[in-house]
Design a protein around this motif. Structure first.
Motif, mmCIF file in Angstrom:
data_model
loop_
_atom_site.group_PDB
_atom_site.id
_atom_site.type_symbol
_atom_site.label_atom_id
_atom_site.label_comp_id
_atom_site.label_asym_id
_atom_site.label_seq_id
_atom_site.Cartn_x
_atom_site.Cartn_y
_atom_site.Cartn_z
ATOM 1 N N GLN A 1 1.391 -4.947 -19.253
ATOM 2 C CA GLN A 1 1.059 -4.333 -18.136
ATOM 3 C C GLN A 1 1.625 -6.166 -16.998
ATOM 4 O O GLN A 1 2.109 -5.987 -16.306
ATOM 5 N N THR A 2 0.356 -6.749 -17.055
ATOM 6 C CA THR A 2 0.581 -7.818 -16.256
ATOM 7 C C THR A 2 1.944 -8.792 -16.877
ATOM 8 O O THR A 2 2.170 -9.444 -15.702
ATOM 9 N N ALA A 3 2.166 -8.543 -17.728
ATOM 10 C CA ALA A 3 3.651 -9.457 -18.140
ATOM 11 C C ALA A 3 5.115 -8.449 -17.269
ATOM 12 O O ALA A 3 6.211 -9.279 -17.666
ATOM 13 N N ALA A 4 4.789 -7.457 -17.532
ATOM 14 C CA ALA A 4 5.529 -6.841 -16.227
ATOM 15 C C ALA A 4 5.566 -6.864 -14.389
ATOM 16 O O ALA A 4 6.130 -6.969 -13.560
ATOM 17 N N LEU A 5 4.569 -7.394 -13.791
ATOM 18 C CA LEU A 5 4.329 -7.661 -12.736
ATOM 19 C C LEU A 5 4.748 -8.992 -12.527
ATOM 20 O O LEU A 5 4.759 -10.009 -13.265
ATOM 21 N N ASP A 6 5.784 -8.817 -11.134
ATOM 22 C CA ASP A 6 6.174 -9.782 -10.709
ATOM 23 C C ASP A 6 5.736 -10.575 -9.381
ATOM 24 O O ASP A 6 6.971 -11.307 -8.546
ATOM 25 N N PRO B 1 0.988 -1.367 -0.101
ATOM 26 C CA PRO B 1 0.149 0.066 -0.010
ATOM 27 C C PRO B 1 0.581 0.994 0.064
ATOM 28 O O PRO B 1 0.629 1.860 -0.591
ATOM 29 N N ASP B 2 1.985 0.982 0.720
ATOM 30 C CA ASP B 2 2.762 2.428 1.029
ATOM 31 C C ASP B 2 4.163 2.775 -0.576
ATOM 32 O O ASP B 2 4.859 2.997 -0.552
ATOM 33 N N SER B 3 3.678 1.380 -1.033
ATOM 34 C CA SER B 3 5.304 1.330 -1.784
ATOM 35 C C SER B 3 4.972 2.601 -2.757
ATOM 36 O O SER B 3 3.365 3.084 -3.097
ATOM 37 N N GLU B 4 6.413 2.954 -3.585
ATOM 38 C CA GLU B 4 6.029 4.192 -4.304
ATOM 39 C C GLU B 4 5.868 3.576 -6.145
ATOM 40 O O GLU B 4 5.349 3.906 -6.341
ATOM 41 N N GLU B 5 5.952 2.123 -6.248
ATOM 42 C CA GLU B 5 6.400 1.648 -7.336
ATOM 43 C C GLU B 5 4.587 1.074 -7.410
ATOM 44 O O GLU B 5 3.596 0.461 -7.167
ATOM 45 N N SER B 6 4.044 1.464 -8.418
ATOM 46 C CA SER B 6 2.925 1.610 -9.051
ATOM 47 C C SER B 6 2.197 1.232 -10.984
ATOM 48 O O SER B 6 3.312 1.365 -11.218
ATOM 49 N N VAL B 7 1.325 0.712 -11.031
ATOM 50 C CA VAL B 7 0.699 0.793 -12.476
ATOM 51 C C VAL B 7 -0.780 1.249 -12.468
ATOM 52 O O VAL B 7 -1.818 0.546 -11.364
ATOM 53 N N ASP B 8 -0.969 1.819 -13.226
ATOM 54 C CA ASP B 8 -2.459 2.355 -13.237
ATOM 55 C C ASP B 8 -3.183 1.136 -13.955
ATOM 56 O O ASP B 8 -2.926 1.079 -14.755
ATOM 57 N N PHE B 9 -4.215 1.079 -13.494
ATOM 58 C CA PHE B 9 -5.657 0.431 -14.258
ATOM 59 C C PHE B 9 -6.310 1.814 -15.525
ATOM 60 O O PHE B 9 -6.292 2.544 -14.390
ATOM 61 N N SER B 10 -6.392 1.163 -15.923
ATOM 62 C CA SER B 10 -7.635 1.391 -17.614
ATOM 63 C C SER B 10 -9.000 1.196 -16.529
ATOM 64 O O SER B 10 -9.140 0.396 -16.686
#
Length: 116
Positions: free
Chosen positions: A80-85, A52-61
């Protein structure tokens, strides 16, 4: 609505992802669902974060085409999902007339793909 709803999202890495949310008012009785909440005029945003407090984020459409009938969809593209680890967290927030409201939040549970 003072407390956001909770929902876990199951995301398969490398696939397009979409989740639809249907918001309704209180149930008038035990046998009837509440009436859809008209969400016209609200501006929506949603993000994935590893914590929740992470600076790393991915925006949903956001697809609010059916906001008048209480429906909002969020999505991530295949790239976008391919980049999630790892698993993460999300929330769906909206703003209208200066009021900010979180409508739903939860975990993003990632299943790693096999075929690439």
């Amino acid at each position: 609505m003072s407390t956001p709803g909770y929902c876990d999202l199951h995301i398969y890495r490398g696939d397009d992802f979409r989740a639809e949310f249907h918001f309704a008012g209180p149930r008038p009785n035990a046998w009837t669902d509440g009436a859809p909440i008209n969400l016209t005029g609200w501006s929506f945003a949603a993000q994935w974060r590893s914590a929740p407090d992470s600076e790393e984020s991915v925006d949903f459409s956001i697809d609010a085409s059916f906001a008048a009938s209480g429906e909002v969809a969020i999505s991530l593209s295949e790239s976008q999902t391919a980049a999630l680890d790892r698993d993460g967290w999300f929330d769906l927030q909206a703003v209208k007339s200066g009021e900010t409201r979180t409508w739903v939040h939860g975990r993003c549970l990632l299943t790693k793909d096999v075929t690439r």
